[in-house]
Design an enzyme around this catalytic site. Structure first.
Site, mmCIF file in Angstrom:
data_model
loop_
_atom_site.group_PDB
_atom_site.id
_atom_site.type_symbol
_atom_site.label_atom_id
_atom_site.label_comp_id
_atom_site.label_asym_id
_atom_site.label_seq_id
_atom_site.Cartn_x
_atom_site.Cartn_y
_atom_site.Cartn_z
ATOM 1 N N ASP A 156 6.394 -9.740 13.816
ATOM 2 C CA ASP A 156 7.223 -9.202 14.892
ATOM 3 C C ASP A 156 6.701 -7.813 15.264
ATOM 4 O O ASP A 156 7.232 -6.796 14.833
ATOM 5 C CB ASP A 156 8.680 -9.115 14.421
ATOM 6 C CG ASP A 156 9.646 -8.818 15.555
ATOM 7 O OD1 ASP A 156 9.266 -8.990 16.719
ATOM 8 O OD2 ASP A 156 10.790 -8.413 15.268
ATOM 9 N N GLU A 162 7.610 -11.976 26.613
ATOM 10 C CA GLU A 162 8.966 -11.937 27.159
ATOM 11 C C GLU A 162 9.027 -11.723 28.668
ATOM 12 O O GLU A 162 8.304 -10.901 29.238
ATOM 13 C CB GLU A 162 9.757 -10.820 26.461
ATOM 14 C CG GLU A 162 11.238 -10.856 26.740
ATOM 15 C CD GLU A 162 12.063 -10.342 25.579
ATOM 16 O OE1 GLU A 162 13.268 -10.172 25.750
ATOM 17 O OE2 GLU A 162 11.501 -10.113 24.485
ATOM 18 N N LYS A 204 9.524 -15.923 26.130
ATOM 19 C CA LYS A 204 10.800 -15.429 25.600
ATOM 20 C C LYS A 204 11.771 -15.157 26.744
ATOM 21 O O LYS A 204 11.447 -14.454 27.698
ATOM 22 C CB LYS A 204 10.595 -14.142 24.790
ATOM 23 C CG LYS A 204 9.946 -14.363 23.444
ATOM 24 C CD LYS A 204 9.780 -13.065 22.686
ATOM 25 C CE LYS A 204 11.050 -12.608 22.038
ATOM 26 N NZ LYS A 204 10.829 -11.423 21.159
ATOM 27 N N THR A 208 15.738 -15.751 23.011
ATOM 28 C CA THR A 208 15.928 -14.554 22.197
ATOM 29 C C THR A 208 17.308 -13.941 22.420
ATOM 30 O O THR A 208 18.095 -14.422 23.232
ATOM 31 C CB THR A 208 14.801 -13.546 22.493
ATOM 32 O OG1 THR A 208 14.867 -12.467 21.580
ATOM 33 C CG2 THR A 208 14.889 -13.009 23.917
ATOM 34 N N PHE A 251 19.407 -13.108 15.972
ATOM 35 C CA PHE A 251 19.126 -11.740 15.545
ATOM 36 C C PHE A 251 19.986 -11.335 14.348
ATOM 37 O O PHE A 251 21.122 -10.871 14.515
ATOM 38 C CB PHE A 251 19.350 -10.776 16.712
ATOM 39 C CG PHE A 251 18.161 -10.627 17.620
ATOM 40 C CD1 PHE A 251 17.313 -11.687 17.872
ATOM 41 C CD2 PHE A 251 17.886 -9.412 18.224
ATOM 42 C CE1 PHE A 251 16.214 -11.551 18.710
ATOM 43 C CE2 PHE A 251 16.790 -9.260 19.061
ATOM 44 C CZ PHE A 251 15.949 -10.328 19.308
#
Length: 327
Positions: free
Chosen positions: A17, A98, A134, A159, A181
């Site tokens: 990440d 993203e 994303k 996400t 998350f």
């Protein structure tokens, strides 16, 4: 005994990440994820400045005669994919890139943006099988992802996922992967009234519990969507989710896992999910039901909107950085 990181890799796909390409190479993950915040942090490093320059050069060459806004927009997208291309030289799997957070509530614009990213990847010789787009797990984002998957063969990573309703809607949409998350859920509960006095260690972590529930639900009902725990605050959370399909982990926590030689107990598996005493009833959500159930989860509502705003802030900073160098 091998490190916890090596033990984890045997039961879970480990994903880096970060936008730090050298860190990715160091820990040898299968995949990598990026977002505007990570890319912004990376371009402040002079070692990656050349990617910023290359993106600007590309935009000036390919958007000649266009408005400044169009040039900057192209440079922004090109920068995201340039990082992705470099990352894919270091990982055997896929990279997540993203869509602009500002489009989180616009289905059609999200689809258009995603396809623009895919075209830039393909122009660089990267097939869409190696890319995850994303998208924020809003209703509009989920429906955009459904169309991208079914009509365009574009794999999506949903996400900023905090509620069970989001997870159900993503599974029903048939998206490739979701990113619940963990750490941000923990943050919310710690900040809530009385949170400082509660024990959130190990299995008591509400972020861990959320992912466990989603994982068990998917396995019990045969959903193929990959569950990838994200946003970790400590390696205890990671250990509690060992066996999860994927886990995306920051370099600092990967370092801790690599230096830890303790035994890793496997917490999640398809067998354990299907043999669990608590079966989770399968549900189907219309748009109205999704919005209502998500709305009932105060934590999820607050963290989703907060996450979108924060990604947009960092995206704007990146945009301004490019804009300052484009006429």
């Amino acid at each position: 005994m091998s490190s916890v990181l090596e033990q984890l890799k045997k039961v879970t796909t480990v994903v880096a990440d970060t936008g730090d390409i050298e860190a990715i190479a160091k820990y040898e993950p299968t995949d990598a994820t990026t977002n505007p915040s990570l890319i912004l942090a990376a371009v402040t490093d002079q070692g990656y400045r050349y990617l910023l320059d290359d993106a600007i050069k590309y935009a000036l060459e390919h958007a000649s005669g266009k408005t400044k806004e169009e040039k900057v927009d192209l440079a922004f997208k090109k920068l995201l994919t340039l990082f992705g291309v470099e990352i894919l030289k270091k990982v055997p799997g896929r990279v997540s890139t993203e869509v602009n957070a500002r489009l989180s509530f616009d289905k059609e614009a999200t689809i258009e943006y995603a396809l623009d990213l895919i075209k830039l990847y393909e122009a660089a010789g990267i097939g869409k099988d190696r890319v995850l787009i994303k998208v924020a797990s809003t209703w509009e984002g989920i429906q955009a992802a459904k169309e991208l998957e079914t009509k365009h063969g574009v794999h999506c990573n949903l996400t900023l996922l905090f509620s069970f309703a989001q997870a159900v809607a993503c599974a029903e949409a048939g998206v490739t992967l979701i990113s619940p998350f963990v750490g941000r859920i923990l943050d919310w509960f710690k900040a809530a009234p009385g949170g400082k006095d509660k024990d959130f260690e190990g299995a008591n972590d509400p972020g861990v519990q959320s992912v466990q529930k989603i994982y068990n639900y998917y396995k019990q009902h045969g959903y193929k969507t990959i569950v990838m725990g994200a946003s970790f605050r400590n390696i205890g959370e990671i250990k509690e989710l060992s066996g999860c399909d994927y886990l995306t982990i920051s370099p600092s926590l990967l370092a801790q896992l690599k230096s830890d030689s303790s035994h890793l107990d496997i917490k999640l598996s398809s067998d354990s999910a299907n043999s669990a005493a608590n079966k989770i009833e399968k549900i189907t959500l219309s748009e109205a039901e999704f919005r209502w159930q998500h709305n009932q989860d105060q934590m999820a509502v607050e963290k989703l909107s907060d996450g979108i705003r924060k990604f947009n802030v960092d995206g704007d900073k990146l945009y301004q950085l490019l804009s300052a160098q484009i006429n």
